[in-house]
Design a protein around this motif. Structure first.
Motif, short mmCIF file in Angstrom:
data_model
loop_
_atom_site.label_atom_id
_atom_site.label_comp_id
_atom_site.label_asym_id
_atom_site.label_seq_id
_atom_site.Cartn_x
_atom_site.Cartn_y
_atom_site.Cartn_z
N GLN A 221 10.46 3.21 -5.70
CA GLN A 221 11.02 4.19 -6.64
C GLN A 221 10.33 5.54 -6.48
OE1 GLN A 221 11.14 2.89 -10.73
NE2 GLN A 221 12.00 0.89 -10.19
N TYR A 222 9.01 5.54 -6.40
CA TYR A 222 8.27 6.79 -6.29
C TYR A 222 8.47 7.45 -4.92
CZ TYR A 222 5.85 6.31 -10.75
OH TYR A 222 5.58 6.24 -12.09
N SER A 223 8.67 6.64 -3.89
CA SER A 223 8.84 7.20 -2.54
C SER A 223 10.16 7.95 -2.40
CB SER A 223 8.75 6.10 -1.49
OG SER A 223 9.84 5.19 -1.60
N LYS A 224 11.07 7.76 -3.34
CA LYS A 224 12.35 8.48 -3.31
C LYS A 224 12.20 9.92 -3.78
CE LYS A 224 15.13 4.31 -4.11
NZ LYS A 224 16.04 3.61 -5.06
N LEU B 162 0.85 -1.19 0.00
CA LEU B 162 0.00 0.00 0.00
C LEU B 162 0.88 1.24 0.00
CD1 LEU B 162 -3.06 0.81 0.22
CD2 LEU B 162 -2.60 1.24 2.66
N VAL B 163 0.55 2.19 -0.86
CA VAL B 163 1.26 3.46 -0.91
C VAL B 163 0.34 4.54 -0.37
CG1 VAL B 163 2.54 5.07 -2.37
CG2 VAL B 163 2.42 2.65 -3.00
N VAL B 164 0.83 5.29 0.63
CA VAL B 164 0.03 6.33 1.29
C VAL B 164 0.85 7.61 1.35
CG1 VAL B 164 -1.20 4.61 2.66
CG2 VAL B 164 0.85 5.71 3.59
N PRO B 165 0.20 8.75 1.60
CA PRO B 165 0.96 9.98 1.82
C PRO B 165 1.87 9.83 3.03
CG PRO B 165 -1.38 10.46 1.50
CD PRO B 165 -1.27 8.98 1.66
N SER B 166 2.99 10.49 3.03
CA SER B 166 3.95 10.34 4.12
C SER B 166 3.38 10.81 5.46
CB SER B 166 5.24 11.12 3.82
OG SER B 166 4.94 12.50 3.58
N PRO C 167 6.56 12.63 -1.47
CA PRO C 167 6.29 12.41 -0.04
C PRO C 167 5.32 11.25 0.16
CG PRO C 167 5.05 14.32 -0.81
CD PRO C 167 5.93 13.90 -1.95
N LEU C 168 5.85 10.04 0.02
CA LEU C 168 5.04 8.83 0.10
C LEU C 168 5.63 7.86 1.11
CD1 LEU C 168 4.61 8.21 -3.75
CD2 LEU C 168 2.89 9.17 -2.22
N ALA C 169 4.77 7.01 1.63
CA ALA C 169 5.21 5.93 2.52
C ALA C 169 4.70 4.60 1.98
CB ALA C 169 4.70 6.16 3.94
N MET D 271 -1.23 8.75 -10.69
CA MET D 271 -1.74 8.07 -9.50
C MET D 271 -0.90 8.41 -8.28
SD MET D 271 -2.18 3.96 -8.81
CE MET D 271 -3.08 3.70 -10.34
N MET D 272 0.42 8.35 -8.42
CA MET D 272 1.31 8.64 -7.30
C MET D 272 1.27 10.12 -6.90
SD MET D 272 2.60 5.80 -6.21
CE MET D 272 0.87 5.32 -6.44
N GLN D 273 1.09 10.99 -7.87
CA GLN D 273 0.94 12.42 -7.56
C GLN D 273 -0.33 12.65 -6.74
OE1 GLN D 273 2.87 15.00 -8.00
NE2 GLN D 273 4.42 14.25 -9.44
N MET D 274 -1.39 11.95 -7.10
CA MET D 274 -2.65 12.08 -6.37
C MET D 274 -2.50 11.58 -4.93
SD MET D 274 -5.42 10.97 -9.29
CE MET D 274 -6.84 11.18 -8.18
N VAL D 275 -1.82 10.45 -4.76
CA VAL D 275 -1.59 9.93 -3.41
C VAL D 275 -0.75 10.91 -2.60
CG1 VAL D 275 -0.56 8.07 -2.06
CG2 VAL D 275 -1.86 7.52 -4.13
N ALA D 276 0.31 11.42 -3.22
CA ALA D 276 1.19 12.36 -2.51
C ALA D 276 0.45 13.62 -2.08
CB ALA D 276 2.37 12.74 -3.40
N CYS D 277 -0.60 13.98 -2.82
CA CYS D 277 -1.39 15.17 -2.50
C CYS D 277 -2.61 14.83 -1.64
CB CYS D 277 -1.83 15.87 -3.78
SG CYS D 277 -0.47 16.61 -4.71
#
Length: 298
Positions: free
Chosen positions: A248-251, A168-172, A254-256, A228-234
């Motif tokens: 890769q995207y969490s680098k 699962l990828v979530v905002p940090s 701001p993702l966890a 998708m990852m931009q939306m999660v980060a926001c």
């Protein structure tokens, strides 16, 4: 009906200058050659050539057929040679169907060295099949299927090329960002963003949410992983991705990355082919290369 042998004979007679020499060139008897042309003349109700002493002169119809032979025979010869090369695995187009949306970046890492090694083989990637890839493989629309969910059927072969974990990828700053793992109940009030695939073919549903009788508050879809990852980060929602891609995207965002359940969800990516294509060398080479790059981050 005009057949290839007719064009061969007319071309050979013109090139060799006589029926005897043409028959020798074509490895047939002169009588068989004459019989073949006579049968064609009967079918067309006209003569192909006229004897003038010891020579043969093409009629208008014969000259027309010679012109066709000069154009068509080289094309047929070229086609036969190309088909031979394809059969022997030297030339062709490898058509790849994708049922794994996030595997596209991994595929690029395999395609690049493959194209360098096989300069006479092109690659065409098709993603329109989504979860109809097996049908496309059986119908010869594609030659190789990239899928996390092999469907074993007579005439098809699937080989695992790498293992991965679905996470699962979530905002940090998400409440579960520091958890070792999440439970299905943690997603009950969440907006879940997935690729545009039916829920019954999504691992986060079939192996995580549905067995626990849990549904997210809202389910949105997005085709592009970057968006998708931009939306999660926001803070627009959460998403499930392979760990290697999520890391890769969490680098850069701001993702966890959090495990799905205490034991996690382990998956494999398979390459599916038709059993009858086992002898195609460039197809075997692609699968061997994919296995050598058995980790998307290798």
């Amino acid at each position: 009906m005009i057949e290839r042998i007719h064009l061969r004979i007319i071309h050979a007679v013109k090139e060799q200058g006589s029926l005897t020499a043409a028959a020798k060139e074509l490895c047939v008897t002169q009588s068989a050659l004459s019989h073949t042309i006579r049968k064609l003349e009967n079918n067309l109700d006209t003569e192909i050539w006229i004897r003038e002493g010891r020579n043969l002169r093409l009629t208008q119809v014969g000259q027309y057929l010679l012109n066709i032979a000069n154009r068509v025979l080289p094309l047929l010869d070229h086609a036969e040679e190309k088909l031979k090369q394809i059969t022997q695995g030297e030339r062709g187009t490898l058509r790849i169907g994708m049922e794994c949306h996030p595997c596209y970046q991994w595929l690029l890492r395999v395609v690049s060295p493959f194209l360098d090694t096989w300069p006479d083989v092109d690659v065409d990637v098709k993603q329109k099949f989504q979860f109809g890839g097996v049908g496309a493989l059986l119908d010869y629309e594609i030659d190789l299927l990239v899928t996390p969910d092999p469907f074993y059927k007579s005439g098809l072969s699937f080989q695992a090329v790498f293992d991965y974990e679905q996470v699962l990828v979530v905002p940090s700053n998400h409440p579960v960002a520091l958890h070792k793992y999440v439970k299905p109940e943690d997603l009950r009030d969440q907006v879940l963003i997935t690729y545009p695939v039916a829920a019954d073919r999504l691992d986060i549903y079939t192996q995580f949410l549905s067995p626990a009788g849990v549904n997210p508050r809202l389910h949105k879809t997005c085709e592009a992983t970057d968006i998708m990852m931009q939306m999660v980060a926001c803070n627009r929602g959460v998403a499930a991705l392979p760990r290697w891609l999520a890391n890769q995207y969490s680098k850069t965002l701001p993702l966890a990355v959090v495990r799905l359940g205490e034991k996690g969800i382990d998956k494999k990516i398979y390459l599916g082919t038709r059993e009858g294509d086992a002898g195609i060398e460039y197809l075997k080479a692609f699968i061997d290369l994919a296995k050598a790059l058995n980790s998307p981050t290798a």
